[in-house]
Enzyme design. Structure first.
Site, PDB file in Angstrom:
ATOM      1  CG  ASP A 417      39.148  42.765  41.169  1.00 12.40           C
ATOM      2  OD1 ASP A 417      39.147  43.278  42.301  1.00 12.40           O
ATOM      3  OD2 ASP A 417      38.402  43.121  40.226  1.00 12.40           O
ATOM      4  CG  LEU A 418      34.610  38.273  41.857  1.00 16.60           C
ATOM      5  CD1 LEU A 418      35.839  37.901  42.671  1.00 16.60           C
ATOM      6  CD2 LEU A 418      33.352  38.225  42.723  1.00 16.60           C
ATOM      7  CG  ASP A 460      35.532  43.016  43.969  1.00 21.27           C
ATOM      8  OD1 ASP A 460      36.364  43.711  44.577  1.00 21.27           O
ATOM      9  OD2 ASP A 460      35.185  43.240  42.791  1.00 21.27           O
TER      10      ASP A 460
END
Length: 564
Positions: A417-418, A460
């Site tokens: 995950d960003l 994302d």
């Protein structure tokens, strides 16, 4: 008139139209059209399909009416597709093949037969809405219509396989008419096959085909007496059906067959049997020393075929028979005219084969183009359009495959995950966010091995699958990816980092279960401040930029440098 009566009457007329004079054929066609109008008024879909077939098929065997069959075949095809009648839809394609043969469009005819057989191959399980007997009858009828075209084309091996399937479909429920039809078709095929084998000097094989055909001709006597075909009572089948008489004569050419064949040569023929009767009669003439009569008969027949449609294979058989018997050479050339004619016929057939090869080449090119186009569409369906990575659908398929493969174990699964991505979209723009997703996807992909899978999971989030990787090695590789993203210039990453949750697939674990555990590990990395890898094994968090990874975890198979 009940529906059952209409259907039975249509079958009787279709059997009769093949053996009556032209004026009677026209009457039968008209009568079938009246019955078709009646069934369309009643609106029973299956009955309408059967009458469309009968109306079209009757035109295909009536001189000068083949073109009129086309609109009925088009209607039959649309009707059967609309109502889901797969067997009758296959039959519509097969009848189209017969129509195209009459128009001398052999390649197009073969294409229609291929379509018909493909449908039949997918329709092996009986549909009980028709009843087992009716379903078997429709299947057999469609196969026989395919057989007729294959036999005319001289593709005897395929024709034999198809007529065998037709026999299997009705072997337990066949009526005398259906048995007669099967036997007559097999006899016609075997005789054509035998004549073709003689053209390549396989005389023993040809003789065996003739012998089997003769035994089948005799076997047809019983069922023929109860068939729907117009016939004379108390007269044997071989005295009424040319192809059956020809089978006996070709097996053992002799004087005993001449009178019968001479009479049958003047009678109304079943379609595509005239040439076989003529060749059989000519051989009997030659056997008893009447070669002149044989040559006259063959020449008259060949001249009569000039403006008629007959199968290419039979034209060649007739030309070869003339060349074989005509042994008087021309004074100037030293070659018989019959041999010249045979060579010309062969050259014409070779030219047709050349055209067939061109058509096949074009068809295959189109097939390859469509296959490539289909592959591109399939690829698009499995690819995330923004990043070029596999999408969630592709990931699900790949995860199922790897989970079932012993070679892929252990299988490391990571959810990525960003960190800070929402701020990019909010403060910059969605276009800037898209750029970040692309650069992170590329960096993540480059950080892993060639056979590892990186897919966009949604938004994302990304998923990485690392087959054959223990958690220790996977953690090192993903730590390298975290480091590389963190080291990207701010102008590219806008400060985005990665939080990675890493787990190893357990035996018998479902996809949603392993992804759920990876998601929990990822949130553990988030709670630790992000920019790191968290393993579900210990939930220990390692900050990728605050301390170097343990060089003792290096695995040469991964091909990564130890970070400094």
């Amino acid at each position: 008139m009940s529906d059952a009566w209409l259907l039975g009457r249509a079958r009787e007329l279709l059997a009769a139209v093949q053996r009556v004079e032209h004026t009677e054929q026209l009457e039968i066609v008209s009568h079938l059209d009246e019955m078709l109008n009646e069934t369309q008024r009643r609106g029973e879909p299956l009955l309408v399909a059967h009458l469309l077939r009968a109306s079209a098929a009757a035109r295909l065997v009536t001189r000068g009416m083949a073109e009129e069959a086309e609109p009925r075949l088009d209607e039959m095809l649309a009707h059967t597709r609309r109502h889901g009648f797969a067997l009758l839809r296959a039959d519509a394609h097969a009848l189209r093949g017969r129509r195209l043969m009459l128009a001398e469009q052999e390649d197009a005819a073969l294409t229609e037969i291929a379509r018909a057989l493909a449908i039949l191959d997918d329709s092996e399980t009986p549909d009980m809405q028709f009843g087992r007997r009716e379903w078997a009858r429709m299947q057999s009828g469609a196969l026989i219509d395919c057989f007729i075209v294959l036999n005319q084309l001289g593709v005897y091996e395929a024709a034999e396989e198809v007529i065998g399937r037709a026999h299997q479909s009705i072997r337990d429920t066949a009526s005398p008419h259906e048995i007669t039809l099967q036997l007559m078709n097999r006899v016609k095929m075997l005789l054509g096959w035998g004549l073709r084998l003689e053209r390549v000097e396989s005389y023993d094989e040809a003789a065996e085909k003739f012998r089997v055909a003769a035994s089948m001709a005799l076997a047809a006597e019983g069922p023929f007496k109860e068939s729907l075909f117009p016939r004379m009572p108390d007269v044997s089948a071989v005295d009424q059906v040319g192809v059956l008489a020809a089978a006996l004569a070709l097996a053992t050419p002799d004087n005993v067959h001449i009178e019968r064949l001479e009479k049958l040569n003047t009678d109304r023929f079943f379609p595509h049997e005239h040439e076989i009767v003529v060749i059989a009669l000519a051989r009997c003439y030659d056997k008893v020393g009447r070669r002149g009569d044989a040559l006259d008969l063959l020449r008259r027949t060949r001249e009569g075929l000039a403006d008629s449609i007959t199968s290419p294979s039979m034209r060649l058989n007739l030309a070869r028979e003339l060349a074989r018997l005509d042994n008087v050479p021309d004074v100037e050339t030293g070659i018989t005219q019959s041999l010249i004619d045979y060579a010309t016929t062969l050259e014409t057939e070779m030219w047709s084969l050349r055209e067939s090869q061109i058509a096949t080449l074009n068809a295959r090119r189109e097939h390859e183009r469509l296959s490539a186009e289909h592959g591109a569409i399939t690829q698009q369906a499995l690819q995330d359009p923004l990043t070029g990575l596999p999408n969630r659908r592709a990931l699900d398929e790949r995860l199922r495959t790897l989970a079932a493969s012993a070679d892929a174990q252990p299988l490391a699964v990571a959810l990525v995950d960003l960190d800070g991505f929402k701020g990019v979209n909010d403060k910059q723009s969605h276009a800037a966010g898209d750029d970040v997703l692309r650069i992170v996807a590329s960096t993540l992909r480059d950080a892993l091995r060639g056979d590892d899978i990186v897919a966009r999971y949604g938004g994302d989030e990304f998923i990485a699958l690392l087959p054959g990787a223990p958690v220790s090695a996977a953690k090192q590789a993903l730590g390298r990816a975290v480091s590389k993203v963190a080291a990207l210039p701010h102008s590219l990453s806008h400060g985005v980092t990665l939080s990675v949750g890493l787990v190893s697939l357990r035996p018998q674990e479902r996809a949603e279960q392993v992804l759920s555990r990876a998601d929990a590990a990822m949130y553990e990395a988030k709670r630790g401040g992000g920019n790191q890898v968290a393993s579900a094994n210990s939930m220990a968090v390692e900050a990728a930029v605050s301390k170097p990874l343990d060089s003792g975890l290096d695995d040469p198979a991964w091909g990564f440098e130890t970070p400094t």
